[in-house]
Design an enzyme around this catalytic site. Structure first.
Site, PDB file in Angstrom:
ATOM      1  N   THR A  65       0.834  -1.204   0.000  1.00  0.00           N
ATOM      2  CA  THR A  65       0.000   0.000   0.000  1.00  0.00           C
ATOM      3  C   THR A  65       0.872   1.259   0.000  1.00  0.00           C
ATOM      4  O   THR A  65       0.511   2.276  -0.602  1.00  0.00           O
ATOM      5  CB  THR A  65      -0.942  -0.009   1.230  1.00  0.00           C
ATOM      6  OG1 THR A  65      -1.600  -1.274   1.269  1.00  0.00           O
ATOM      7  CG2 THR A  65      -1.973   1.096   1.137  1.00  0.00           C
ATOM      8  N   ARG A 217       5.191  -3.067   9.203  1.00  0.00           N
ATOM      9  CA  ARG A 217       3.932  -2.803   9.913  1.00  0.00           C
ATOM     10  C   ARG A 217       4.005  -3.314  11.343  1.00  0.00           C
ATOM     11  O   ARG A 217       3.514  -2.681  12.276  1.00  0.00           O
ATOM     12  CB  ARG A 217       2.736  -3.441   9.208  1.00  0.00           C
ATOM     13  CG  ARG A 217       1.493  -3.182  10.070  1.00  0.00           C
ATOM     14  CD  ARG A 217       0.214  -3.763   9.572  1.00  0.00           C
ATOM     15  NE  ARG A 217      -0.136  -3.185   8.307  1.00  0.00           N
ATOM     16  CZ  ARG A 217      -0.623  -3.899   7.307  1.00  0.00           C
ATOM     17  NH1 ARG A 217      -0.792  -5.187   7.461  1.00  0.00           N
ATOM     18  NH2 ARG A 217      -0.932  -3.328   6.184  1.00  0.00           N
TER      19      ARG A 217
HETATM   20  P1  ATP Z   1      -1.202  -5.086   3.284  1.00  0.00           P
HETATM   21  O1  ATP Z   1      -1.050  -5.661   1.946  1.00  0.00           O
HETATM   22  O2  ATP Z   1      -1.476  -6.056   4.380  1.00  0.00           O
HETATM   23  O3  ATP Z   1      -2.094  -3.867   3.337  1.00  0.00           O
HETATM   24  P2  ATP Z   1       1.133  -3.690   2.852  1.00  0.00           P
HETATM   25  O4  ATP Z   1       2.145  -4.594   2.290  1.00  0.00           O
HETATM   26  O5  ATP Z   1       0.283  -2.878   1.948  1.00  0.00           O
HETATM   27  O6  ATP Z   1       0.215  -4.559   3.724  1.00  0.00           O
HETATM   28  P3  ATP Z   1       1.769  -1.199   4.063  1.00  0.00           P
HETATM   29  O7  ATP Z   1       0.413  -0.861   4.618  1.00  0.00           O
HETATM   30  O8  ATP Z   1       2.217  -0.506   2.870  1.00  0.00           O
HETATM   31  O9  ATP Z   1       1.870  -2.756   3.896  1.00  0.00           O
HETATM   32  O10 ATP Z   1       2.890  -0.973   5.175  1.00  0.00           O
HETATM   33  C1  ATP Z   1       2.580  -0.939   6.532  1.00  0.00           C
HETATM   34  C2  ATP Z   1       3.288   0.212   7.217  1.00  0.00           C
HETATM   35  O11 ATP Z   1       4.684  -0.074   7.226  1.00  0.00           O
HETATM   36  C3  ATP Z   1       3.143   1.553   6.495  1.00  0.00           C
HETATM   37  O12 ATP Z   1       2.136   2.341   7.081  1.00  0.00           O
HETATM   38  C4  ATP Z   1       4.485   2.225   6.683  1.00  0.00           C
HETATM   39  O13 ATP Z   1       4.471   3.060   7.798  1.00  0.00           O
HETATM   40  C5  ATP Z   1       5.432   1.083   6.943  1.00  0.00           C
HETATM   41  N1  ATP Z   1       6.309   0.806   5.788  1.00  0.00           N
HETATM   42  C6  ATP Z   1       6.127  -0.142   4.864  1.00  0.00           C
HETATM   43  N2  ATP Z   1       7.134  -0.170   3.997  1.00  0.00           N
HETATM   44  C7  ATP Z   1       7.984   0.813   4.353  1.00  0.00           C
HETATM   45  C8  ATP Z   1       9.235   1.282   3.847  1.00  0.00           C
HETATM   46  N3  ATP Z   1       9.812   0.715   2.787  1.00  0.00           N
HETATM   47  N4  ATP Z   1       9.829   2.306   4.474  1.00  0.00           N
HETATM   48  C9  ATP Z   1       9.254   2.856   5.564  1.00  0.00           C
HETATM   49  N5  ATP Z   1       8.087   2.454   6.093  1.00  0.00           N
HETATM   50  C10 ATP Z   1       7.450   1.444   5.511  1.00  0.00           C
END
Ligand code: ATP
Length: 328
Positions: A65, A217
């Site tokens: 996301t 996360r």
């Molecule tokens: P899902 O598919 O379960 O929704 P996701 O893979 O989309 O999970 P995200 O919601 O994008 O995960 O990431 C969760 C949190 O982790 C984000 O709100 C962010 O604060 C942090 N995060 C993720 N990746 C990074 C990164 N590369 N650098 C800094 N913070 C990150």
């Protein structure tokens, strides 16, 4: 309760948004993925064309996301968020597709959950920016031909293997997101502590990183809990001892496993004598869904060599027995 649940439940939306990077430059880790995306973004911008469709896969919480948020920002365009589980019939897609502006992004999370009837409409939408939808049934049925503005689809999935070949092939860019290193997670924890206006020592941040199973996360969730603990039980700053006590209190062990992870290992070891055991049987015994186990629990246990997957089922490794001995 705070136990277990707190550790892995998504943080409150307000705080999640506050901690989520808005620009690629604010992202930590995934350097090779970022490098390739920068090139694709730069080239698309030079050509004045929409970016090619992108598919992200990997376990939850690794930044799918986040990428879907930063990429439109870099392209200076808008994004619509949809979820595969919510798109039950082709008509559910129409509002999203008619809303796309030229070059904008449509993000579909959990894209593997799209029913095949909906998936098929995406083929022409993605390839020719066109859809033909049949509305109604029998004599009142009519076909709606829609020309769409060229857009970028970003799909996210925890199960790349469940996507049909034709859908997968329509993504020009496919990226796998892997677990983060302790160094990267430590950096994320330090940056986010700053955003939350709370002091944290380097050894405390490292401890949080080590106990976050490679997932940003989870690191964020641990940090939010430790902040509460520090403010309520200590002087408001996070040192190593505060971090350790706070994580002990929510039963996160030295490897970062929480109650659910340990329950999985214990079930496999005690009930199934170490395996091999089928995923469904383990899930039934634990009284939880096999999807949760496969998406959220097993990837880290596999990576950490606490379990192995064989043709006959899951098996605990000697490392798992060793860990359960020290953790209980
Ligand atoms: P899902 O598919 O379960 O929704 P996701 O893979 O989309 O999970 P995200 O919601 O994008 O995960 O990431 C969760 C949190 O982790 C984000 O709100 C962010 O604060 C942090 N995060 C993720 N990746 C990074 C990164 N590369 N650098 C800094 N913070 C990150």
């Amino acid at each position: 309760t705070h136990e277990g649940g707190l550790a892995d439940a998504p943080p409150k939306p307000a705080e999640d948004n506050k901690l989520r990077p808005k620009k690629i430059a604010e992202m930590v880790g995934q350097q090779d993925v970022i490098e390739r995306l920068r090139i694709a973004i730069d080239a698309a911008r030079r050509r004045g064309e929409p970016l090619g469709h992108i598919l992200f896969d990997g376990p939850p919480g690794l930044g799918k996301t986040t990428f879907a948020t930063v990429i439109p920002n870099e392209m200076e365009t808008v994004v619509q968020f949809a979820n595969g589980a919510g798109l039950k019939a082709p008509k559910d897609l129409i509002p999203y597709l008619t809303n796309v502006s030229e070059g904008s992004v449509l993000f579909i999370d959990e894209i593997h959950r799209l029913p095949s009837s909906v998936e098929e409409y995406l083929y022409t939408a993605m390839e020719d920016f066109r859809i033909d939808i049949v509305l109604g049934e029998g004599v009142s049925a009519r076909t709606l031909n829609l020309d769409l503005r060229p857009f970028t689809m970003i799909g996210a999935t925890t199960r790349a293997g469940m996507l049909s070949g034709p859908l997968r092939d329509r993504f020009q860019i496919r990226e796998h997101l892997g677990f983060y290193s302790v160094v990267d997670l430590c950096e994320i924890v330090c940056r986010n502590a700053k955003k939350l206006n709370i002091g944290i020592s380097v050894d405390a941040a490292t401890e949080v990183a080590q106990r976050s199973r490679g997932v940003p996360r989870i690191a964020n969730n641990r940090l939010l809990w430790i902040r509460d603990y520090a403010q309520s039980k200590a002087n408001g700053t996070i040192d190593l001892q505060v971090a350790q006590r706070a994580m002990d209190m929510i039963a996160v062990d030295s490897l970062g496993l929480d109650k659910q992870d340990r329950a999985y290992l214990q079930t496999l070891v005690r009930v199934f004598a170490g395996g091999p055991a089928g995923l469904e049987a383990i899930a039934h015994t634990m009284n939880c869904s096999s999807d949760t186990l496969e998406d959220e629990v097993e990837p880290f246990l596999l990576r950490y060599e606490l379990i192995v997957r064989t043709r006959r089922g899951r098996m605990a490794t000697p490392k798992a027995y060793e860990h359960l001995k020290t953790a209980s």
